[in-house]
Design an enzyme around this catalytic site. Structure first.
Site, PDB file in Angstrom:
ATOM      1  N   ASN A   7      79.599  48.743  56.642  1.00 22.73           N
ATOM      2  CA  ASN A   7      78.950  47.463  56.362  1.00 22.73           C
ATOM      3  C   ASN A   7      79.268  46.540  57.529  1.00 22.73           C
ATOM      4  O   ASN A   7      80.374  46.036  57.654  1.00 22.73           O
ATOM      5  CB  ASN A   7      79.494  46.903  55.051  1.00 22.73           C
ATOM      6  CG  ASN A   7      78.822  45.596  54.657  1.00 22.73           C
ATOM      7  OD1 ASN A   7      78.018  45.055  55.414  1.00 22.73           O
ATOM      8  ND2 ASN A   7      79.156  45.103  53.481  1.00 22.73           N
ATOM      9  N   ARG A  91      74.989  50.024  55.165  1.00 22.16           N
ATOM     10  CA  ARG A  91      74.401  48.977  54.337  1.00 22.16           C
ATOM     11  C   ARG A  91      73.521  48.106  55.240  1.00 22.16           C
ATOM     12  O   ARG A  91      73.983  47.570  56.246  1.00 22.16           O
ATOM     13  CB  ARG A  91      75.495  48.113  53.733  1.00 22.16           C
ATOM     14  CG  ARG A  91      74.902  47.009  52.917  1.00 22.16           C
ATOM     15  CD  ARG A  91      75.859  45.887  52.720  1.00 22.16           C
ATOM     16  NE  ARG A  91      75.195  44.828  52.001  1.00 22.16           N
ATOM     17  CZ  ARG A  91      75.595  43.575  52.048  1.00 22.16           C
ATOM     18  NH1 ARG A  91      76.638  43.218  52.746  1.00 22.16           N
ATOM     19  NH2 ARG A  91      74.937  42.652  51.369  1.00 22.16           N
ATOM     20  N   HIS A 180      71.420  42.131  46.829  1.00 19.51           N
ATOM     21  CA  HIS A 180      72.380  42.788  45.924  1.00 19.51           C
ATOM     22  C   HIS A 180      71.725  43.942  45.169  1.00 19.51           C
ATOM     23  O   HIS A 180      72.194  44.341  44.099  1.00 19.51           O
ATOM     24  CB  HIS A 180      72.942  41.821  44.856  1.00 19.51           C
ATOM     25  CG  HIS A 180      73.820  40.734  45.381  1.00 19.51           C
ATOM     26  ND1 HIS A 180      73.779  39.442  44.873  1.00 19.51           N
ATOM     27  CD2 HIS A 180      74.761  40.737  46.340  1.00 19.51           C
ATOM     28  CE1 HIS A 180      74.663  38.711  45.518  1.00 19.51           C
ATOM     29  NE2 HIS A 180      75.279  39.459  46.416  1.00 19.51           N
ATOM     30  N   ARG A 241      76.913  28.466  48.256  1.00 21.14           N
ATOM     31  CA  ARG A 241      75.465  28.253  48.389  1.00 21.14           C
ATOM     32  C   ARG A 241      74.931  27.423  47.223  1.00 21.14           C
ATOM     33  O   ARG A 241      75.368  27.601  46.090  1.00 21.14           O
ATOM     34  CB  ARG A 241      74.721  29.592  48.419  1.00 21.14           C
ATOM     35  CG  ARG A 241      74.999  30.439  49.638  1.00 21.14           C
ATOM     36  CD  ARG A 241      74.005  31.595  49.710  1.00 21.14           C
ATOM     37  NE  ARG A 241      74.400  32.587  50.698  1.00 21.14           N
ATOM     38  CZ  ARG A 241      74.703  33.853  50.402  1.00 21.14           C
ATOM     39  NH1 ARG A 241      74.645  34.290  49.156  1.00 21.14           N
ATOM     40  NH2 ARG A 241      75.053  34.685  51.353  1.00 21.14           N
ATOM     41  N   GLU A 385      79.433  49.055  45.383  1.00 27.15           N
ATOM     42  CA  GLU A 385      78.314  49.228  46.304  1.00 27.15           C
ATOM     43  C   GLU A 385      78.586  50.350  47.309  1.00 27.15           C
ATOM     44  O   GLU A 385      77.668  51.071  47.692  1.00 27.15           O
ATOM     45  CB  GLU A 385      78.029  47.897  47.029  1.00 27.15           C
ATOM     46  CG  GLU A 385      77.363  46.905  46.077  1.00 27.15           C
ATOM     47  CD  GLU A 385      77.421  45.460  46.550  1.00 27.15           C
ATOM     48  OE1 GLU A 385      78.523  44.873  46.502  1.00 27.15           O
ATOM     49  OE2 GLU A 385      76.389  44.927  46.955  1.00 27.15           O
TER      50      GLU A 385
END
Ligand code: ADP
Length: 398
Positions: A7, A91, A180, A241, A385
């Site tokens: 990643n 990823r 996601h 966020r 993940e």
């Protein structure tokens, strides 16, 4: 077979080496400050101690070189040589409309990912650098790209179109993509498995509540709507966020605060959410929970506003699917924070959900938190993940 899961960020590279037969994590680690002074690699073998080494990594290729060095090291390594790494799973953040599934990486795929750079200018170029760096060090090892957006490509037009002039979709591909996806797919699959049901016969809502947070309506095994949009900024209130806003706020605040739109969006990404609401106290829900307990009104307001937004989205997705069978919580907050879960479930009495307070006190485990006989099942399903990427990699190269 051992799968290296990568990643890659603009100055970081996270990795896990996973044995795909036992699904055991053999080692994991992180290269930080790549290309910046003070770069370091942290490496954690499964049965050994975590080590951190300050090493100069001028670029990602050098970082990959150090990763391989650590993985094959006599003392902290977990394999004898590079030949024990069967494949690499990468990823990738944005696959645009080009990728509805994971793919084996070849030149055409690299080109297509590059064409999506515009949509994720901070992430996709870094992901590509990660792939190219691995190719430079492991030219003969097969590689697979797993996209954050792919699972959501099943969304119908009515869910992905914005109420903007249609030309913006045609000319610039402005639409909802969602993120996601690997997690929403993994968790909805696992939730159905735990319940002994077929995902294709369920209406599910997955709440991925981490630093970044998004919520997805999964109907009959497919994503039919999700809260993140063109970028990960839309939807829920997150750690830093803002989530949904009246778009006119941006130009209003640009004028009042003498900022450019780019600067305002940066504030919406990095200084907003529960961090901004708590006046900079913290983006971490543990800190906020503690401050709220000690009577900090802003921390309370941040947590209340957060849960309320999640509950509203759940309501919207119940409407979108004309019902719901399962609500699953996952990621850092979703897995560990019973108080946030209880707040959210507190809004859902109309769905016939009764929370089992004792079960809801359990942390980080697969557990059903609604009382037996609840019309809708609420549960916690830890996400993974990296494992999902490793599984996809094996599936594709076999
Ligand atoms: P990321 O999106 O960076 O992967 P995570 O999924 O790790 O984020 O989520 C980070 C959030 O999870 C933080 O707000 C943190 O407070 C919360 N969290 C993580 N572990 C725990 C824990 N053991 N107890 C309570 N909250 C936790």
């Amino acid at each position: 077979m051992n799968i290296l899961v990568i990643n890659c960020g603009s100055s970081s590279l996270k990795y896990q080496l996973i044995n795909s037969d036992s699904e055991e994590v053999l080692a994991k680690g992180l290269c930080e400050r790549i290309g910046i002074e003070g770069s370091a690699i942290t490496h954690q073998p499964k049965d050994g101690e975590k080590i951190t080494a300050q090493v100069e990594m001028k670029n990602h290729t050098e970082a990959v070189k150090y990763v391989i060095e650590k993985l094959t090291d006599e003392r902290v390594g977990v394999v004898k040589s590079l030949s024990e790494i069967g494949a690499v799973g990468h990823r990738i953040v944005h696959g645009g409309e080009k990728f509805a599934n994971s793919v084996v990486i070849n030149d055409a795929v690299l080109e297509a990912i590059e064409e999506c750079n515009d949509l994720a200018p901070l992430h996709n170029p870094a992901n590509l650098i990660g792939i190219n760096s691995c190719k430079a060090i492991m030219p003969n090892v097969p590689m697979v790209a797993v996209f954050d957006t792919a699972f959501h490509q099943t969304m119908p037009r009515k869910a992905y179109l914005y109420g903007l002039p249609y030309e913006y979709y045609e000319n610039h591909k402005v639409r909802r993509y969602g993120f996601h996806g690997t997690s929403h797919d993994f968790v909805s699959k696992r939730a159905a498995e735990i319940l002994g049901k077929d995902r294709k016969e369920l209406k599910m809502i997955v709440c991925h509540l981490g630093n970044g947070a998004s919520i997805t309506a999964v109907k009959n095994g497919e994503s039919i709507d999700t809260s993140m949009g063109l970028t990960p900024l839309e939807g829920l209130i997150m750690g830093t966020r803002s989530g949904d806003l009246d778009p006119a706020i941006i130009s209003f605040l640009c004028e009042k605060e003498h900022k450019t739109a780019t600067e305002m969006i940066d504030i919406c990404n990095k200084k907003s959410g529960v961090l901004g609401l708590s006046k900079g106290l913290s983006s971490d829900f543990r800190d906020l929970g503690q401050a709220a307990e000690e009577g900090n009104e802003l921390a309370k307001a941040a947590l209340e506003t957060y849960s309320y937004r999640v509950a509203k989205y759940i309501g919207a997705y119940v409407a979108a699917m004309n019902g719901v069978d399962v609500i699953a919580f996952t990621a850092g907050v979703g897995e560990n924070n019973g108080s946030v879960r209880a707040d959210i479930l507190g809004y859902l009495g109309y769905l016939g959900i009764e929370t089992d307070q004792e079960k809801n006190g359990i942390r980080g485990e697969e557990v059903i938190i609604s009382k037996p006989g609840s019309r809708v099942t609420a549960m916690v399903v830890p996400t993974n993940e990296e494992l999902a990427i490793a599984r996809e990699t094996v599936r594709l190269i076999k």
